[in-house]
Design an enzyme around this catalytic site. Structure first.
Site, PDB file in Angstrom:
ATOM      1  N   PRO A  10       0.788  -1.390   0.217  1.00  0.00           N
ATOM      2  CA  PRO A  10      -0.095   0.023   0.096  1.00  0.00           C
ATOM      3  C   PRO A  10       0.632   1.392  -0.015  1.00  0.00           C
ATOM      4  O   PRO A  10       1.939   1.355   0.680  1.00  0.00           O
ATOM      5  CB  PRO A  10      -0.765  -0.071   1.233  1.00  0.00           C
ATOM      6  CG  PRO A  10      -0.086  -1.098   2.177  1.00  0.00           C
ATOM      7  CD  PRO A  10       0.523  -1.993   1.178  1.00  0.00           C
ATOM      8  N   ASN A  11       0.215   2.238  -0.591  1.00  0.00           N
ATOM      9  CA  ASN A  11       0.944   3.475  -0.892  1.00  0.00           C
ATOM     10  C   ASN A  11       2.024   3.706  -1.840  1.00  0.00           C
ATOM     11  O   ASN A  11       2.487   4.857  -2.142  1.00  0.00           O
ATOM     12  CB  ASN A  11       1.294   4.093   0.425  1.00  0.00           C
ATOM     13  CG  ASN A  11      -0.255   4.293   1.487  1.00  0.00           C
ATOM     14  OD1 ASN A  11      -1.094   4.852   0.922  1.00  0.00           O
ATOM     15  ND2 ASN A  11      -0.062   3.726   2.468  1.00  0.00           N
ATOM     16  N   ARG A  18       5.374  10.917  -2.536  1.00  0.00           N
ATOM     17  CA  ARG A  18       5.145  10.332  -1.168  1.00  0.00           C
ATOM     18  C   ARG A  18       6.360  10.687  -0.294  1.00  0.00           C
ATOM     19  O   ARG A  18       7.568  10.042  -0.503  1.00  0.00           O
ATOM     20  CB  ARG A  18       4.641   9.137  -1.042  1.00  0.00           C
ATOM     21  CG  ARG A  18       4.386   8.504   0.165  1.00  0.00           C
ATOM     22  CD  ARG A  18       4.206   7.195   0.108  1.00  0.00           C
ATOM     23  NE  ARG A  18       4.157   6.555   1.669  1.00  0.00           N
ATOM     24  CZ  ARG A  18       4.133   5.488   2.009  1.00  0.00           C
ATOM     25  NH1 ARG A  18       4.835   4.536   1.085  1.00  0.00           N
ATOM     26  NH2 ARG A  18       4.095   5.081   3.237  1.00  0.00           N
ATOM     27  N   TYR A  23      11.257   8.150   0.921  1.00  0.00           N
ATOM     28  CA  TYR A  23      11.344   7.080  -0.004  1.00  0.00           C
ATOM     29  C   TYR A  23      12.027   7.524  -1.536  1.00  0.00           C
ATOM     30  O   TYR A  23      11.869   6.608  -2.338  1.00  0.00           O
ATOM     31  CB  TYR A  23       9.837   6.758  -0.293  1.00  0.00           C
ATOM     32  CG  TYR A  23       9.248   6.428   1.288  1.00  0.00           C
ATOM     33  CD1 TYR A  23       9.612   5.102   1.595  1.00  0.00           C
ATOM     34  CD2 TYR A  23       8.310   7.125   1.817  1.00  0.00           C
ATOM     35  CE1 TYR A  23       9.107   4.649   2.888  1.00  0.00           C
ATOM     36  CE2 TYR A  23       7.620   6.633   2.693  1.00  0.00           C
ATOM     37  CZ  TYR A  23       8.137   5.409   3.429  1.00  0.00           C
ATOM     38  OH  TYR A  23       7.529   5.122   4.439  1.00  0.00           O
ATOM     39  N   ASN A  75       7.826  -5.657  -1.298  1.00  0.00           N
ATOM     40  CA  ASN A  75       7.892  -4.455  -0.342  1.00  0.00           C
ATOM     41  C   ASN A  75       6.428  -4.460   0.619  1.00  0.00           C
ATOM     42  O   ASN A  75       5.593  -3.818  -0.385  1.00  0.00           O
ATOM     43  CB  ASN A  75       8.348  -3.332  -1.226  1.00  0.00           C
ATOM     44  CG  ASN A  75       8.459  -2.185   0.209  1.00  0.00           C
ATOM     45  OD1 ASN A  75       8.012  -2.259   1.453  1.00  0.00           O
ATOM     46  ND2 ASN A  75       8.818  -1.096  -0.214  1.00  0.00           N
ATOM     47  N   ALA A  78       3.290  -0.940   4.739  1.00  0.00           N
ATOM     48  CA  ALA A  78       2.796  -0.949   6.102  1.00  0.00           C
ATOM     49  C   ALA A  78       2.232  -2.210   6.655  1.00  0.00           C
ATOM     50  O   ALA A  78       2.210  -2.654   7.726  1.00  0.00           O
ATOM     51  CB  ALA A  78       1.629   0.045   6.244  1.00  0.00           C
ATOM     52  N   GLU A  99      12.533  -9.821   0.960  1.00  0.00           N
ATOM     53  CA  GLU A  99      11.783  -8.587   1.492  1.00  0.00           C
ATOM     54  C   GLU A  99      12.492  -7.199   1.443  1.00  0.00           C
ATOM     55  O   GLU A  99      13.821  -7.282   1.653  1.00  0.00           O
ATOM     56  CB  GLU A  99      11.466  -8.786   3.224  1.00  0.00           C
ATOM     57  CG  GLU A  99      10.845  -7.667   3.735  1.00  0.00           C
ATOM     58  CD  GLU A  99      10.579  -7.864   5.099  1.00  0.00           C
ATOM     59  OE1 GLU A  99      11.015  -9.157   5.495  1.00  0.00           O
ATOM     60  OE2 GLU A  99      10.286  -6.991   5.960  1.00  0.00           O
ATOM     61  N   HIS A 101      12.747  -2.996   1.501  1.00  0.00           N
ATOM     62  CA  HIS A 101      12.338  -1.657   1.934  1.00  0.00           C
ATOM     63  C   HIS A 101      13.300  -0.514   1.437  1.00  0.00           C
ATOM     64  O   HIS A 101      14.336  -0.803   1.711  1.00  0.00           O
ATOM     65  CB  HIS A 101      12.181  -1.715   3.742  1.00  0.00           C
ATOM     66  CG  HIS A 101      11.249  -2.573   4.239  1.00  0.00           C
ATOM     67  ND1 HIS A 101       9.949  -2.489   4.270  1.00  0.00           N
ATOM     68  CD2 HIS A 101      11.736  -3.880   4.896  1.00  0.00           C
ATOM     69  CE1 HIS A 101       9.284  -3.551   4.803  1.00  0.00           C
ATOM     70  NE2 HIS A 101      10.353  -4.630   5.170  1.00  0.00           N
ATOM     71  N   ARG A 108      13.791   4.186  12.125  1.00  0.00           N
ATOM     72  CA  ARG A 108      12.713   4.770  12.182  1.00  0.00           C
ATOM     73  C   ARG A 108      11.762   4.372  13.531  1.00  0.00           C
ATOM     74  O   ARG A 108      12.509   3.986  14.312  1.00  0.00           O
ATOM     75  CB  ARG A 108      11.947   4.448  10.906  1.00  0.00           C
ATOM     76  CG  ARG A 108      12.647   4.982   9.509  1.00  0.00           C
ATOM     77  CD  ARG A 108      11.977   4.865   8.363  1.00  0.00           C
ATOM     78  NE  ARG A 108      10.725   5.768   8.231  1.00  0.00           N
ATOM     79  CZ  ARG A 108       9.638   5.575   7.575  1.00  0.00           C
ATOM     80  NH1 ARG A 108       9.842   4.699   6.508  1.00  0.00           N
ATOM     81  NH2 ARG A 108       8.687   6.203   7.592  1.00  0.00           N
TER      82      ARG A 108
HETATM   83  C1  DQA Z   1       8.557   0.785   3.655  1.00  0.00           C
HETATM   84  C2  DQA Z   1       8.546   1.010   5.304  1.00  0.00           C
HETATM   85  C3  DQA Z   1       7.158   1.013   5.883  1.00  0.00           C
HETATM   86  O1  DQA Z   1       7.298   0.815   7.194  1.00  0.00           O
HETATM   87  C4  DQA Z   1       6.174   1.778   5.132  1.00  0.00           C
HETATM   88  O2  DQA Z   1       5.109   1.401   5.796  1.00  0.00           O
HETATM   89  C5  DQA Z   1       6.204   1.924   3.795  1.00  0.00           C
HETATM   90  C6  DQA Z   1       7.115   1.654   3.005  1.00  0.00           C
HETATM   91  C7  DQA Z   1       9.706   1.137   2.933  1.00  0.00           C
HETATM   92  O3  DQA Z   1       9.712   0.839   1.740  1.00  0.00           O
HETATM   93  O4  DQA Z   1      10.403   1.773   3.388  1.00  0.00           O
HETATM   94  O5  DQA Z   1       5.103   2.277   3.292  1.00  0.00           O
HETATM   95  O6  DQA Z   1       8.089  -0.684   3.495  1.00  0.00           O
END
Ligand code: DQA
Length: 147
Positions: A10-11, A18, A23, A75, A78, A99, A101, A108
């Site tokens: 998501p997002n 964003r 990011y 990825n 959240a 995985e 990120h 963080r």
């Molecule tokens: C994320 C880190 C997560 O905590 C966050 O909710 C994201 C992006 C990252 O790529 O750094 O949406 O996965």
């Protein structure tokens, strides 16, 4: 041709605009294009999918069980920190799971330090920005070449 599923949670459709200080400025399309090109150069096939819906990501993992996919780069965004359902789906997938990120989640907020997906992941990359996805794909290709 080896097939890899790249899942973006998501997002991540908002990448580029964003919180770019966290990011980065690259869009999801930029990231996917780089991965498609790298895969093609190595004779691999990539399917990339972004969803803001947990069930859509889970359905894609289920489909990967049946269609010859050898690895998933994910990825979970959240959902990393909340989704037992995503973990269960990945546990039902027999191939490699990496995985990724973009940010270093360990630097963080405390709620980002725990990942359900890490309980299943064969490898975890955090904090390298979009290069993390490329590193994940390279690792998969090199590992397959060696076996
Ligand atoms: C994320 C880190 C997560 O905590 C966050 O909710 C994201 C992006 C990252 O790529 O750094 O949406 O996965």
């Amino acid at each position: 041709m080896k097939k890899v599923l790249v899942l973006h949670g998501p997002n991540l459709n908002l990448l580029g605009t964003r919180e770019p200080e966290i990011y980065g400025y690259e869009t999801l399309e930029d990231i996917n294009t780089t991965l498609y090109e790298k895969a093609a150069l190595n004779g691999w096939d990539i399917k990339a999918l972004q969803s803001n819906h947990e069930g859509v990501l889970i359905d894609a993992i289920h489909a990967a069980r049946e269609d010859g996919t050898v690895a998933i780069i994910i990825n979970p965004a959240a959902y990393t920190h909340t989704s037992v359902a995503l973990l269960d789906a990945l546990n039902a997938f027999a191939g490699k799971v990496i995985e990724v990120h973009l940010s270093n989640v360990h630097k963080r907020e405390a709620f980002r330090h725990h990942s359900y997906v890490s309980l299943r992941a064969d490898g975890v990359i955090a904090g390298l920005g979009s290069q993390g996805y490329v590193a994940a794909l390279e690792a998969l290709i090199r590992t397959a070449e060696r076996s």
